[in-house]
Enzyme design. Structure first.
Site, PDB file in Angstrom:
ATOM      1  N   THR A  95       0.854  -1.185   0.000  1.00 56.09           N
ATOM      2  CA  THR A  95       0.000   0.000   0.000  1.00 56.09           C
ATOM      3  C   THR A  95       0.891   1.236   0.000  1.00 56.09           C
ATOM      4  O   THR A  95       1.565   1.522   0.996  1.00 56.09           O
ATOM      5  CB  THR A  95      -0.911   0.025   1.236  1.00 56.09           C
ATOM      6  OG1 THR A  95      -1.681  -1.175   1.273  1.00 56.09           O
ATOM      7  CG2 THR A  95      -1.863   1.230   1.175  1.00 56.09           C
ATOM      8  N   LYS A 170      -7.118   2.009  -3.002  1.00 56.51           N
ATOM      9  CA  LYS A 170      -6.749   1.379  -1.722  1.00 56.51           C
ATOM     10  C   LYS A 170      -6.728   2.418  -0.588  1.00 56.51           C
ATOM     11  O   LYS A 170      -7.200   2.162   0.524  1.00 56.51           O
ATOM     12  CB  LYS A 170      -5.377   0.716  -1.884  1.00 56.51           C
ATOM     13  CG  LYS A 170      -4.768   0.194  -0.625  1.00 56.51           C
ATOM     14  CD  LYS A 170      -5.570  -0.932  -0.005  1.00 56.51           C
ATOM     15  CE  LYS A 170      -5.007  -1.343   1.353  1.00 56.51           C
ATOM     16  NZ  LYS A 170      -5.940  -2.160   2.109  1.00 56.51           N
ATOM     17  N   LYS A 238      -0.099   5.235   8.418  1.00 62.79           N
ATOM     18  CA  LYS A 238       0.531   5.586   7.135  1.00 62.79           C
ATOM     19  C   LYS A 238      -0.537   5.760   6.039  1.00 62.79           C
ATOM     20  O   LYS A 238      -0.512   6.716   5.259  1.00 62.79           O
ATOM     21  CB  LYS A 238       1.522   4.462   6.766  1.00 62.79           C
ATOM     22  CG  LYS A 238       2.133   4.540   5.389  1.00 62.79           C
ATOM     23  CD  LYS A 238       1.713   3.433   4.418  1.00 62.79           C
ATOM     24  CE  LYS A 238       1.629   2.035   4.888  1.00 62.79           C
ATOM     25  NZ  LYS A 238       1.097   1.063   3.945  1.00 62.79           N
TER      26      LYS A 238
HETATM   27  N1  LIG Z   1      -1.438  -6.473   7.496  1.00 58.58           N
HETATM   28  C1  LIG Z   1      -2.536  -6.205   6.810  1.00 58.58           C
HETATM   29  O1  LIG Z   1      -3.659  -6.519   7.229  1.00 58.58           O
HETATM   30  C2  LIG Z   1      -2.474  -5.541   5.484  1.00 58.58           C
HETATM   31  C3  LIG Z   1      -1.367  -4.836   5.065  1.00 58.58           C
HETATM   32  N2  LIG Z   1      -1.378  -4.231   3.835  1.00 58.58           N
HETATM   33  C4  LIG Z   1      -0.208  -3.505   3.357  1.00 58.58           C
HETATM   34  O2  LIG Z   1       0.724  -4.493   2.930  1.00 58.58           O
HETATM   35  C5  LIG Z   1       2.054  -4.063   3.194  1.00 58.58           C
HETATM   36  C6  LIG Z   1       2.748  -5.072   4.108  1.00 58.58           C
HETATM   37  O3  LIG Z   1       2.004  -5.135   5.301  1.00 58.58           O
HETATM   38  P1  LIG Z   1       2.375  -6.180   6.465  1.00 58.58           P
HETATM   39  O4  LIG Z   1       2.809  -7.466   5.888  1.00 58.58           O
HETATM   40  O5  LIG Z   1       1.247  -6.143   7.421  1.00 58.58           O
HETATM   41  O6  LIG Z   1       3.618  -5.422   7.114  1.00 58.58           O
HETATM   42  P2  LIG Z   1       4.781  -5.963   8.041  1.00 58.58           P
HETATM   43  O7  LIG Z   1       5.196  -4.802   8.863  1.00 58.58           O
HETATM   44  O8  LIG Z   1       4.406  -7.218   8.717  1.00 58.58           O
HETATM   45  O9  LIG Z   1       5.949  -6.307   6.982  1.00 58.58           O
HETATM   46  C7  LIG Z   1       6.614  -5.292   6.293  1.00 58.58           C
HETATM   47  C8  LIG Z   1       7.601  -5.880   5.309  1.00 58.58           C
HETATM   48  O10 LIG Z   1       8.317  -4.800   4.686  1.00 58.58           O
HETATM   49  C9  LIG Z   1       9.722  -5.026   4.872  1.00 58.58           C
HETATM   50  N3  LIG Z   1      10.440  -3.759   4.940  1.00 58.58           N
HETATM   51  C10 LIG Z   1      10.191  -2.698   5.735  1.00 58.58           C
HETATM   52  N4  LIG Z   1      11.048  -1.680   5.488  1.00 58.58           N
HETATM   53  C11 LIG Z   1      11.868  -2.130   4.509  1.00 58.58           C
HETATM   54  C12 LIG Z   1      12.950  -1.545   3.804  1.00 58.58           C
HETATM   55  N5  LIG Z   1      13.368  -0.306   4.045  1.00 58.58           N
HETATM   56  N6  LIG Z   1      13.558  -2.292   2.841  1.00 58.58           N
HETATM   57  C13 LIG Z   1      13.142  -3.542   2.582  1.00 58.58           C
HETATM   58  N7  LIG Z   1      12.117  -4.158   3.202  1.00 58.58           N
HETATM   59  C14 LIG Z   1      11.487  -3.453   4.153  1.00 58.58           C
HETATM   60  C15 LIG Z   1       9.825  -5.807   6.154  1.00 58.58           C
HETATM   61  O11 LIG Z   1      11.081  -6.451   6.232  1.00 58.58           O
HETATM   62  P3  LIG Z   1      11.697  -6.907   7.674  1.00 58.58           P
HETATM   63  O12 LIG Z   1      11.076  -8.222   7.970  1.00 58.58           O
HETATM   64  O13 LIG Z   1      13.155  -6.971   7.441  1.00 58.58           O
HETATM   65  O14 LIG Z   1      11.308  -5.828   8.667  1.00 58.58           O
HETATM   66  C16 LIG Z   1       8.659  -6.783   5.951  1.00 58.58           C
HETATM   67  O15 LIG Z   1       8.996  -7.798   5.056  1.00 58.58           O
HETATM   68  C17 LIG Z   1       1.914  -2.652   3.788  1.00 58.58           C
HETATM   69  O16 LIG Z   1       2.027  -1.719   2.753  1.00 58.58           O
HETATM   70  C18 LIG Z   1       0.504  -2.662   4.375  1.00 58.58           C
HETATM   71  O17 LIG Z   1      -0.035  -1.367   4.462  1.00 58.58           O
HETATM   72  C19 LIG Z   1      -2.438  -4.344   2.986  1.00 58.58           C
HETATM   73  C20 LIG Z   1      -3.547  -5.042   3.347  1.00 58.58           C
HETATM   74  C21 LIG Z   1      -3.669  -5.651   4.642  1.00 58.58           C
HETATM   75  O1  LIG Z   2      -4.623  -2.468   4.497  1.00 59.79           O
HETATM   76  C1  LIG Z   2      -5.150  -3.256   5.294  1.00 59.79           C
HETATM   77  C2  LIG Z   2      -6.538  -3.590   5.183  1.00 59.79           C
HETATM   78  C3  LIG Z   2      -7.005  -4.552   6.203  1.00 59.79           C
HETATM   79  C4  LIG Z   2      -8.371  -5.075   5.817  1.00 59.79           C
HETATM   80  O2  LIG Z   2      -8.859  -4.802   4.711  1.00 59.79           O
HETATM   81  O3  LIG Z   2      -8.943  -5.798   6.661  1.00 59.79           O
END
Ligand SMILES: NC(=O)C1=CN([C@@H]2O[C@H](COP(=O)(O)OP(=O)(O)OC[C@H]3O[C@@H](n4cnc5c(N)ncnc54)[C@H](OP(=O)(O)O)[C@@H]3O)[C@@H](O)[C@H]2O)C=CC1
Ligand SMILES: O=CCCC(=O)O
Length: 294
Positions: A95, A170, A238
């Site tokens: 996102t 989104k 964010k």
């Molecule tokens: N969780 C949710 O319900 C949802 C999340 N999203 C979106 O999906 C994306 C991922 O979310 P989510 O999995 O929850 O997040 P997490 O915080 O669990 O994971 C984030 C990921 O990004 C990596 N990362 C962070 N900073 C850097 C960097 N500078 N360089 C390289 N890798 C980096 C982390 O690596 P490391 O392990 O090394 O920290 C990790 O793999 C986000 O944009 C979020 O907004 C969308 C829908 C639903």
């Molecule tokens: O970006 C996160 C969305 C979480 C959700 O749709 O439940």
């Protein structure tokens, strides 16, 4: 089909795992490389850098925390740009804002590759169950090719047009979701303080016009002050911030979203950023501990 996967956080891990279970060959990379091990146990290969993943795979998906991470993985040393070339596709499901997505798209296309943005609605459980809602935009041909992957990850895929439309859709959706979470928090608090049962409030809400899966899923845990992270609060903040920037650009007044953003910011300043976004309830109740920002 061999697919590369960059970013194994809450979402990326569940999505890559699902692809493996459905017969895709997957090469994974994560900044913290040790997080790849669980996926290797499930049959994945490791790429030591994003560039090496792209070198190996025709199609690479990214699921990264925020704009800074999405840009870094593409543009920095050993990044995607070093190996993207004609015939290869890059699909960013993180996102981010439309500007970030456009920057990435332009750079990929300049190198001869194709680009699709494809952020998702749905959280950890829908990712595990292949029930995400995929909001893609960009290269239509890449969308058609990658549909078998989307069909495993999601229950519905949208193709919304040129790059930026997926990102914007989104952000609008998450802006609404963040405001709803604040409204629910205030309602639960008001019910409790005025002598009503918060659980009965949830039961009443669930029978009426504002029944929704989020209240149903998160409400009972909120009442128990339990916030295991499915969607980390720092990411919701964010998304509110990026949605408010979009509102600024288009001169759309969004006082409800702005107030909700303040509550999420305050939650972060109390150290709640790594908990589920429903932890904003602690701020509304005034029971958040003092802590360091996350
Ligand atoms: N969780 C949710 O319900 C949802 C999340 N999203 C979106 O999906 C994306 C991922 O979310 P989510 O999995 O929850 O997040 P997490 O915080 O669990 O994971 C984030 C990921 O990004 C990596 N990362 C962070 N900073 C850097 C960097 N500078 N360089 C390289 N890798 C980096 C982390 O690596 P490391 O392990 O090394 O920290 C990790 O793999 C986000 O944009 C979020 O907004 C969308 C829908 C639903
Ligand atoms: O970006 C996160 C969305 C979480 C959700 O749709 O439940």
């Amino acid at each position: 089909m061999e697919v590369g996967f960059l970013g194994l956080g809450i979402m990326g891990k569940a999505m890559a795992s699902r692809l493996l279970k459905h017969g895709f060959r997957v090469t994974v990379w994560n900044r913290t490389l040790s997080k790849c091990e669980e996926l290797v146990e499930q049959g994945a290969s490791i790429g030591e850098t994003p560039a090496l993943v792209v070198k190996k795979c025709k199609y690479t998906i990214a699921m990264l925390s925020d704009p800074a991470a999405a840009l870094s993985v593409v543009f920095d040393k050993d990044g995607v740009l070093e190996q993207i070339s004609e015939g290869k596709g890059y699909i960013d499901m993180s996102t981010v804002d439309a500007e970030t997505s456009s920057k990435i798209s332009e750079a990929i296309i300049k190198k001869g590759g194709s680009f699709l943005e494809a952020p998702v609605s749905g959280s950890k459980k829908p990712a595990e169950d292949g029930q995400l809602i995929i909001l893609s935009a960009g290269d239509k041909a890449l969308y058609e090719v990658i549909l078998p992957v989307f069909d495993v990850l999601g229950k519905k895929s949208f193709f919304l047009g040129e790059v930026g439309k997926g990102a914007r859709m989104k952000l609008v959706v998450n802006m609404i979701m963040g405001s709803m979470m604040n409204a629910l928090s205030e309602g639960l608090c008001l019910a409790d303080k005025s002598g009503l049962s918060p659980q009965t409030l949830l039961d009443v809400l669930d029978l009426g016009a504002c029944s929704n899966p989020m209240f149903k899923l998160k409400g009972p845990a909120m009442i128990e002050s339990k916030y295991p992270p499915a969607f980390p609060l720092k990411h919701q903040q964010k998304d509110m911030r990026l949605a408010l920037c979009l509102g600024d650009e288009h001169a759309v007044s969004m006082p409800i979203a702005a107030a909700s953003n303040e509550a999420f910011k305050k939650a972060r300043s109390h150290g709640l950023g790594d908990l589920d976004f429903s932890a904003v309830y602690e701020i509304v109740k005034g029971t958040a501990p003092s802590g360091n920002a996350a």
